[in-house]
Design a protein around this motif. Structure first.
Motif, PDB file in Angstrom:
ATOM      1  N   UNK A   1       0.831  -1.206   0.000  1.00  0.00           N
ATOM      2  CA  UNK A   1       0.000   0.000   0.000  1.00  0.00           C
ATOM      3  C   UNK A   1       0.864   1.254   0.000  1.00  0.00           C
ATOM      4  N   UNK A   2       1.941   1.208   0.775  1.00  0.00           N
ATOM      5  CA  UNK A   2       2.860   2.354   0.809  1.00  0.00           C
ATOM      6  C   UNK A   2       3.561   2.531  -0.536  1.00  0.00           C
ATOM      7  N   UNK A   3       3.959   1.413  -1.147  1.00  0.00           N
ATOM      8  CA  UNK A   3       4.638   1.495  -2.438  1.00  0.00           C
ATOM      9  C   UNK A   3       3.708   2.063  -3.508  1.00  0.00           C
ATOM     10  N   UNK A   4       2.462   1.630  -3.505  1.00  0.00           N
ATOM     11  CA  UNK A   4       1.493   2.121  -4.493  1.00  0.00           C
ATOM     12  C   UNK A   4       1.270   3.624  -4.312  1.00  0.00           C
ATOM     13  N   UNK A   5       1.159   4.070  -3.052  1.00  0.00           N
ATOM     14  CA  UNK A   5       0.960   5.494  -2.794  1.00  0.00           C
ATOM     15  C   UNK A   5       2.154   6.317  -3.267  1.00  0.00           C
ATOM     16  N   UNK A   6       3.335   5.702  -3.257  1.00  0.00           N
ATOM     17  CA  UNK A   6       4.534   6.413  -3.726  1.00  0.00           C
ATOM     18  C   UNK A   6       4.727   6.273  -5.229  1.00  0.00           C
ATOM     19  N   UNK A   7       3.815   5.560  -5.884  1.00  0.00           N
ATOM     20  CA  UNK A   7       3.924   5.371  -7.321  1.00  0.00           C
ATOM     21  C   UNK A   7       4.921   4.307  -7.720  1.00  0.00           C
ATOM     22  N   UNK A   8       5.279   3.423  -6.791  1.00  0.00           N
ATOM     23  CA  UNK A   8       6.233   2.365  -7.081  1.00  0.00           C
ATOM     24  C   UNK A   8       5.509   1.042  -7.314  1.00  0.00           C
ATOM     25  N   UNK A   9       6.192   0.112  -7.949  1.00  0.00           N
ATOM     26  CA  UNK A   9       5.620  -1.198  -8.240  1.00  0.00           C
ATOM     27  C   UNK A   9       5.536  -2.020  -6.958  1.00  0.00           C
ATOM     28  N   UNK A  10       4.336  -2.544  -6.629  1.00  0.00           N
ATOM     29  CA  UNK A  10       4.221  -3.366  -5.415  1.00  0.00           C
ATOM     30  C   UNK A  10       4.976  -4.681  -5.566  1.00  0.00           C
ATOM     31  N   UNK A  11       5.276  -5.294  -4.444  1.00  0.00           N
ATOM     32  CA  UNK A  11       5.956  -6.585  -4.429  1.00  0.00           C
ATOM     33  C   UNK A  11       4.962  -7.676  -4.799  1.00  0.00           C
ATOM     34  N   UNK A  12       5.315  -8.478  -5.803  1.00  0.00           N
ATOM     35  CA  UNK A  12       4.434  -9.579  -6.216  1.00  0.00           C
ATOM     36  C   UNK A  12       4.706 -10.800  -5.351  1.00  0.00           C
ATOM     37  N   UNK A  13       3.639 -11.378  -4.806  1.00  0.00           N
ATOM     38  CA  UNK A  13       3.765 -12.621  -4.049  1.00  0.00           C
ATOM     39  C   UNK A  13       2.486 -13.429  -4.213  1.00  0.00           C
ATOM     40  N   UNK A  14       2.611 -14.746  -4.085  1.00  0.00           N
ATOM     41  CA  UNK A  14       1.467 -15.642  -4.256  1.00  0.00           C
ATOM     42  C   UNK A  14       0.645 -15.724  -2.973  1.00  0.00           C
ATOM     43  N   UNK A  15      -0.673 -15.760  -3.130  1.00  0.00           N
ATOM     44  CA  UNK A  15      -1.559 -16.023  -1.997  1.00  0.00           C
ATOM     45  C   UNK A  15      -2.939 -16.331  -2.539  1.00  0.00           C
ATOM     46  N   UNK A  16      -3.747 -16.970  -1.729  1.00  0.00           N
ATOM     47  CA  UNK A  16      -5.134 -17.223  -2.118  1.00  0.00           C
ATOM     48  C   UNK A  16      -6.015 -17.266  -0.878  1.00  0.00           C
ATOM     49  N   UNK A  17      -6.163 -18.447  -0.269  1.00  0.00           N
ATOM     50  CA  UNK A  17      -7.121 -18.576   0.833  1.00  0.00           C
ATOM     51  C   UNK A  17      -6.673 -17.873   2.105  1.00  0.00           C
ATOM     52  N   UNK A  18      -5.391 -17.779   2.315  1.00  0.00           N
ATOM     53  CA  UNK A  18      -4.809 -17.205   3.532  1.00  0.00           C
ATOM     54  C   UNK A  18      -5.293 -17.933   4.783  1.00  0.00           C
ATOM     55  N   UNK A  19      -5.588 -19.196   4.662  1.00  0.00           N
ATOM     56  CA  UNK A  19      -6.027 -20.011   5.792  1.00  0.00           C
ATOM     57  C   UNK A  19      -5.160 -21.255   5.975  1.00  0.00           C
ATOM     58  N   UNK A  20      -4.020 -21.300   5.304  1.00  0.00           N
ATOM     59  CA  UNK A  20      -3.120 -22.426   5.452  1.00  0.00           C
ATOM     60  C   UNK A  20      -3.597 -23.696   4.787  1.00  0.00           C
TER      61      UNK A  20
END
Length: 244
Positions: free
Chosen positions: A42-61
């Motif tokens: 969120x901070x990177x986007x507000x600064x106009x920078x490319x966010x860090x790409x990472x995999x996720x889906x359910x976030x429940x393990x």
């Protein structure tokens, strides 16, 4: 909590990559590791920078999508998935290194995202059952001994996250392949294709470029679902059985 993050940034599979340093502040100890990365993005986007790409889906393990090497350990300092790792396991002022899975068979797509489709191709090579069966039978229509059912379920818990590959110094997928082979070999539904399943899946594993197993045991230590190392011995037995 105020943290220093050193995150692997790589624009694409053929682009050079490096660790980039970021400072994050005001992180709650109750946040998950992925929520902490969300805050950074969120901070990177507000600064106009490319966010860090990472995999996720359910976030429940459960789904196995999340996966990264945190301070040199697959999924981080606790035996759980990255999405279930909470920031209370770190200390204010810590420097945290975050990298993608490191394996020849897992090419980097971007940043922390790797292509783990090799695991899907291993599964596909093993098959399940090709005989026409009609509609699904009742759950208890086929008796299964409790000991076999419990052992099959233990191996079926594998979520295919790839931590075993990332933790292995050889980049081996033996524990993953063992989990898929063993749980089918113990159930009657997996019987029709049992003879060649292990050989087909091991051949597919080798073709994908995974390393050989030398029984160092790092795979079982890193597995968030606790797949036992004994599964590899069971896979070897199934492999020999398939050659008869």
């Amino acid at each position: 909590m105020n943290l220093t993050l050193r995150i692997w940034r790589q624009a694409g599979p053929d682009a050079p990559g490096s660790l980039t340093t970021y400072q994050v502040a005001g992180i709650s100890p109750e946040m998950s590791f992925l929520e902490m990365l969300d805050t950074l993005n969120e901070e990177l986007i507000l600064r106009g920078e490319m966010p860090v790409a990472f995999d996720h889906d359910c976030r429940e393990g459960i789904c196995g999508a999340c996966g990264m090497v945190i301070n040199g350990r697959a999924h981080g300092p606790e035996r759980t998935t990255t999405c279930q790792l909470h920031m209370r396991h770190f200390t204010d002022g810590d420097t945290i290194d975050v990298e993608p899975w490191r394996a020849g068979a897992f090419p980097v797509v971007r940043d922390l995202v790797v292509d783990r489709s090799a695991l899907d191709r291993i599964i596909g090579s093993g098959g399940y059952i090709t005989a026409p069966t009609g509609s699904a039978p009742e759950a208890h229509a086929t008796p299964v001994p409790k000991e076999a059912a419990d052992l099959a379920f233990e191996h079926a818990e594998c979520i295919g996250c790839g931590a075993c590959v990332a933790a292995c110094p050889n980049g081996s997928a033996m524990l993953f392949t063992a989990a898929k082979v063993v749980h089918l070999s113990l159930l009657p539904q997996g019987g029709p294709e049992r003879g060649g399943r292990a050989r087909s899946m091991v051949a597919a594993m080798d073709a994908e470029g995974f390393g050989g197993c030398t029984n160092t045991g790092e795979c079982a230590t890193a597995c968030p679902k606790g797949i036992p190392l004994t599964g590899i011995a069971a896979l070897n037995r199934e492999f020999l059985r398939g050659g008869r």
